[in-house]
Scaffold this motif. Structure first.
Motif, PDB file in Angstrom:
ATOM      1  N   GLY A  54       9.500   9.814 -10.533  1.00 25.87           N
ATOM      2  CA  GLY A  54       8.982   8.937  -9.488  1.00 25.87           C
ATOM      3  C   GLY A  54       7.940   7.963  -9.996  1.00 25.87           C
ATOM      4  O   GLY A  54       7.878   6.820  -9.556  1.00 25.87           O
ATOM      5  N   VAL A  55       7.123   8.408 -10.942  1.00 29.67           N
ATOM      6  CA  VAL A  55       6.097   7.532 -11.510  1.00 29.67           C
ATOM      7  C   VAL A  55       6.729   6.345 -12.220  1.00 29.67           C
ATOM      8  O   VAL A  55       6.371   5.186 -11.995  1.00 29.67           O
ATOM      9  CB  VAL A  55       5.195   8.335 -12.472  1.00 29.67           C
ATOM     10  N   ARG A  79       0.829  -1.206   0.000  1.00 30.88           N
ATOM     11  CA  ARG A  79       0.000   0.000   0.000  1.00 30.88           C
ATOM     12  C   ARG A  79       0.866   1.261   0.000  1.00 30.88           C
ATOM     13  O   ARG A  79       0.477   2.295  -0.543  1.00 30.88           O
ATOM     14  CB  ARG A  79      -0.920   0.012   1.223  1.00 30.88           C
ATOM     15  N   GLN A  80       2.060   1.160   0.597  1.00 29.97           N
ATOM     16  CA  GLN A  80       2.948   2.321   0.601  1.00 29.97           C
ATOM     17  C   GLN A  80       3.406   2.668  -0.813  1.00 29.97           C
ATOM     18  O   GLN A  80       3.562   3.835  -1.156  1.00 29.97           O
ATOM     19  CB  GLN A  80       4.150   2.058   1.506  1.00 29.97           C
ATOM     20  N   LEU A 119       2.115   8.669 -17.064  1.00 27.36           N
ATOM     21  CA  LEU A 119       2.717   9.942 -17.453  1.00 27.36           C
ATOM     22  C   LEU A 119       1.644  10.982 -17.788  1.00 27.36           C
ATOM     23  O   LEU A 119       1.775  12.167 -17.478  1.00 27.36           O
ATOM     24  CB  LEU A 119       3.650   9.745 -18.653  1.00 27.36           C
ATOM     25  N   LYS A 120       0.570  10.519 -18.433  1.00 29.34           N
ATOM     26  CA  LYS A 120      -0.551  11.431 -18.700  1.00 29.34           C
ATOM     27  C   LYS A 120      -1.147  11.934 -17.386  1.00 29.34           C
ATOM     28  O   LYS A 120      -1.469  13.112 -17.246  1.00 29.34           O
ATOM     29  CB  LYS A 120      -1.634  10.720 -19.514  1.00 29.34           C
ATOM     30  N   LEU A 121      -1.276  11.033 -16.435  1.00 31.38           N
ATOM     31  CA  LEU A 121      -1.834  11.410 -15.135  1.00 31.38           C
ATOM     32  C   LEU A 121      -0.952  12.446 -14.443  1.00 31.38           C
ATOM     33  O   LEU A 121      -1.451  13.374 -13.804  1.00 31.38           O
ATOM     34  CB  LEU A 121      -1.976  10.176 -14.243  1.00 31.38           C
ATOM     35  N   ALA A 122       0.366  12.258 -14.577  1.00 35.85           N
ATOM     36  CA  ALA A 122       1.295  13.160 -13.887  1.00 35.85           C
ATOM     37  C   ALA A 122       1.395  14.525 -14.553  1.00 35.85           C
ATOM     38  O   ALA A 122       1.729  15.511 -13.893  1.00 35.85           O
ATOM     39  CB  ALA A 122       2.683  12.518 -13.813  1.00 35.85           C
ATOM     40  N   ILE A 175       3.292   6.253  -5.571  1.00 36.87           N
ATOM     41  CA  ILE A 175       3.030   6.500  -6.987  1.00 36.87           C
ATOM     42  C   ILE A 175       1.915   7.528  -7.157  1.00 36.87           C
ATOM     43  O   ILE A 175       2.003   8.428  -8.004  1.00 36.87           O
ATOM     44  CB  ILE A 175       2.688   5.178  -7.704  1.00 36.87           C
ATOM     45  N   SER A 176       0.854   7.435  -6.345  1.00 34.55           N
ATOM     46  CA  SER A 176      -0.216   8.426  -6.450  1.00 34.55           C
ATOM     47  C   SER A 176       0.300   9.807  -6.060  1.00 34.55           C
ATOM     48  O   SER A 176      -0.073  10.817  -6.681  1.00 34.55           O
ATOM     49  CB  SER A 176      -1.406   8.028  -5.577  1.00 34.55           C
TER      50      SER A 176
END
Length: 564
Positions: free
Chosen positions: A267-268, A250-251, A360-363, A256-257
């Protein structure tokens, strides 16, 4: 070797022996106990639910309560010979039949013949048929009459994971009990009791990983816990559980989130590399990330997420910390992209690449402003209002472009009116210090920085000289406070130097209506031109002979004018 030969797995060793020990199915236990206490015990029961949630265990407990030597009671004693026989599966009056192995009509006919005889030394003959949906159609037909009117000394308990496959004729003859999937928190609590009984040192976070591996099944969770203990012994570490069960820590999901929301592309991708390094399935990881973002969305959307989410108390605290500072809209947009990535990965040859592209899109996702706020902003800009509601100007990286075409409020008649001639373009004066120079400078700033440009449109050019510029804004207005910070002043001075070729000092002055007549701001100028053009259009339409004749003939009235 001898110790290993006599080892009893946890799922059998800690199988519930009373209704009180049955975890997560209190609604079933309470109903059955009330029926026993009131003497309203049906002749046929149907237990439905997912695997490993306690259907067969409940059937055995019910059989013991009905046949216990101490009498029919809402809890078996588990010490009399009859209870012990049922627990061990050696009772001659309690029959456990596997529906998958005894599917034929001959098996049911043999069962039906056996029903005629009284129990050998118990109160009832009890037939527990597991996976009853596997019986053939002819077997069901042979069972119908007996199931509807069995002898008084016979009880039927049917169990199935797929009740929709049972004929309605069978369903209508049974009292149905639906068993729920066991919540993670309940499984963690049971695993904690077992760990303490076994002398195991383990954290709740590790137990939560084991519980989630069970996917709502207590038996599956106990089997996974058995595997963990076989590997780790009496001291269980979180990372060992995650590696052994193939579960994502979970960590790691939290890291990542966090990298996604911080725009940390390094980091992603590092997180994806870690997942791939332990050999974890990429699509499974994507689905766990979807669940993680769904949990964050729920926490940001409801007041009591603990009533919605199936997570432990420690995990809930961690999720609350991660959700702080993020809006529901930000989470929802990223969740939508993750769901699409999961669908794309189903048939993909390179699932890791698809996941990396999606993350990457999310970031790098640009922030958005709600549509309603954009509409309000456009209305304010067009109306030339001085005061506006607090809108997130500073948060926008790319504010919405405002269409330069005018949208004049006009009047139209029932017949289509002729298009009014467009207004002639005003003269473009080029003299230094003119209003035209200010308008061209604001247009230049809007190209370079739309946010600053939209604020300058509300300023009145008090003084324009080579190397000096003084602009007035209404005292106490939003635009005055927005333009007064040093960063905005420096940027405007740099833009003015680039525009004029001279180093320019930019000053901001508060102005009030009492301070005398000030030059119009661009917004006020546009508003004035709009009102003037409105009057011209009204006069033109009112004096147009064709329109007047159309109104007379058709009896119409003018409701709107649209300029072509």
């Amino acid at each position: 070797m001898s110790n290993g030969a006599h080892y009893e797995v946890l799922a059998r060793k800690y199988r519930p022996q009373t209704f009180l020990e049955l975890t997560g199915q209190e609604h079933v236990s309470r109903t059955l106990q009330n029926a026993i206490d009131s003497g309203r015990v049906a002749h046929a029961f149907l237990f439905t639910g997912a695997r490993g949630v306690g259907k067969t265990s409940t059937a055995r407990i019910l059989a013991k309560t009905l046949n216990c030597e101490r009498g029919v009671t809402h809890e078996p004693c588990n010490v009399c010979p009859l209870c012990i026989e049922i627990t061990k599966g050696t009772s001659t009056d309690v029959f456990e039949i596997d529906g998958a192995s005894n599917t034929g009509v001959d098996d049911i006919r043999e069962l039906r013949d056996n029903i005629k005889y009284l129990p050998s030394h118990s109160r009832y003959k009890i037939f527990i048929i597991d996976e009853v949906h596997m019986l053939s159609t002819s077997a069901f037909n042979a069972l119908l009459k007996t199931l509807e009117e069995p002898p008084d000394h016979v009880k039927f308990i049917l169990a199935t994971t797929e009740p929709h496959k049972l004929p309605v004729t069978i369903l209508s003859r049974c009292q149905r009990f639906d068993f729920k999937r066991v919540a993670v928190t309940r499984i963690v609590g049971r695993l904690r009791q077992i760990a303490e009984s076994e002398g195991i040192t383990v954290n709740d976070s590790a137990l939560a990983l084991v519980a989630r591996k069970g996917d709502g099944s207590m038996r599956d969770a106990l089997t996974a816990f058995d595997q963990v203990l076989a590997c780790c012994g009496s001291i269980v570490l979180d990372e060992d559980v995650a590696t052994l069960l193939g579960a994502v820590d979970r960590q790691l999901l939290g890291k990542i989130s966090g990298a996604i929301f911080n725009g940390d592309t390094q980091g992603v991708l590092a997180g994806v590399k870690m997942v791939d390094g332990v050999g974890y399935n990429m699509r499974q990881f994507c689905q766990e990330l979807i669940e993680h973002f769904r949990n964050l969305l729920v926490i940001n959307s409801v007041k009591k997420p603990e009533e919605i989410l199936d997570v432990s108390a420690a995990e809930l605290d961690e999720l609350r910390q991660q959700a702080e500072g993020f809006s529901s809209l930000e989470i929802q947009r990223r969740l939508t992209l993750l769901i699409k990535a999961d669908a794309d990965m189903a048939q993909a040859t390179f699932p890791r690449l698809i996941l990396e592209i999606a993350l990457l899109k999310l970031a790098t996702l640009e922030p958005v402003v709600p549509v309603q706020e954009l509409l309000e902003k456009i209305k304010v800009m067009e109306a030339g209002a001085v005061h506006t509601p607090a809108l997130p100007w500073k948060a926008e990286r790319t504010p919405p472009a405002v269409e330069s075409r005018r949208h004049e409020p006009t009047h139209s008649s029932t017949p289509t009116a002729p298009a009014a001639s467009p207004p002639s373009a005003g003269p473009r004066a080029q003299a230094p210090g003119s209003h035209s120079d200010w308008e061209r400078f604001v247009g230049y700033v809007s190209e370079k920085n739309p946010v600053l440009g939209s604020i300058l449109e509300h300023g009145s050019p008090l003084k324009q000289e080579p190397g000096s510029m003084e602009i007035g804004f209404p005292a106490g207005s939003y635009y005055l406070s927005s333009i007064q910070d040093s960063a905005s002043i420096v940027e405007i001075q740099d833009l003015a130097q680039a525009f004029t070729g001279l180093k320019t000092v930019f000053r901001v002055t508060p102005i009030t209506p009492e301070g005398g007549e000030n030059p119009l701001s661009l917004v006020e100028k546009k508003k004035s031109e709009h009102e003037q053009r409105q009057d011209e259009l009204k006069q033109e339409v009112a004096s147009h002979p064709v329109i007047n004749e159309a109104l007379r003939v058709f009896g119409g009235t003018i409701t709107e004018i649209r300029e072509a």
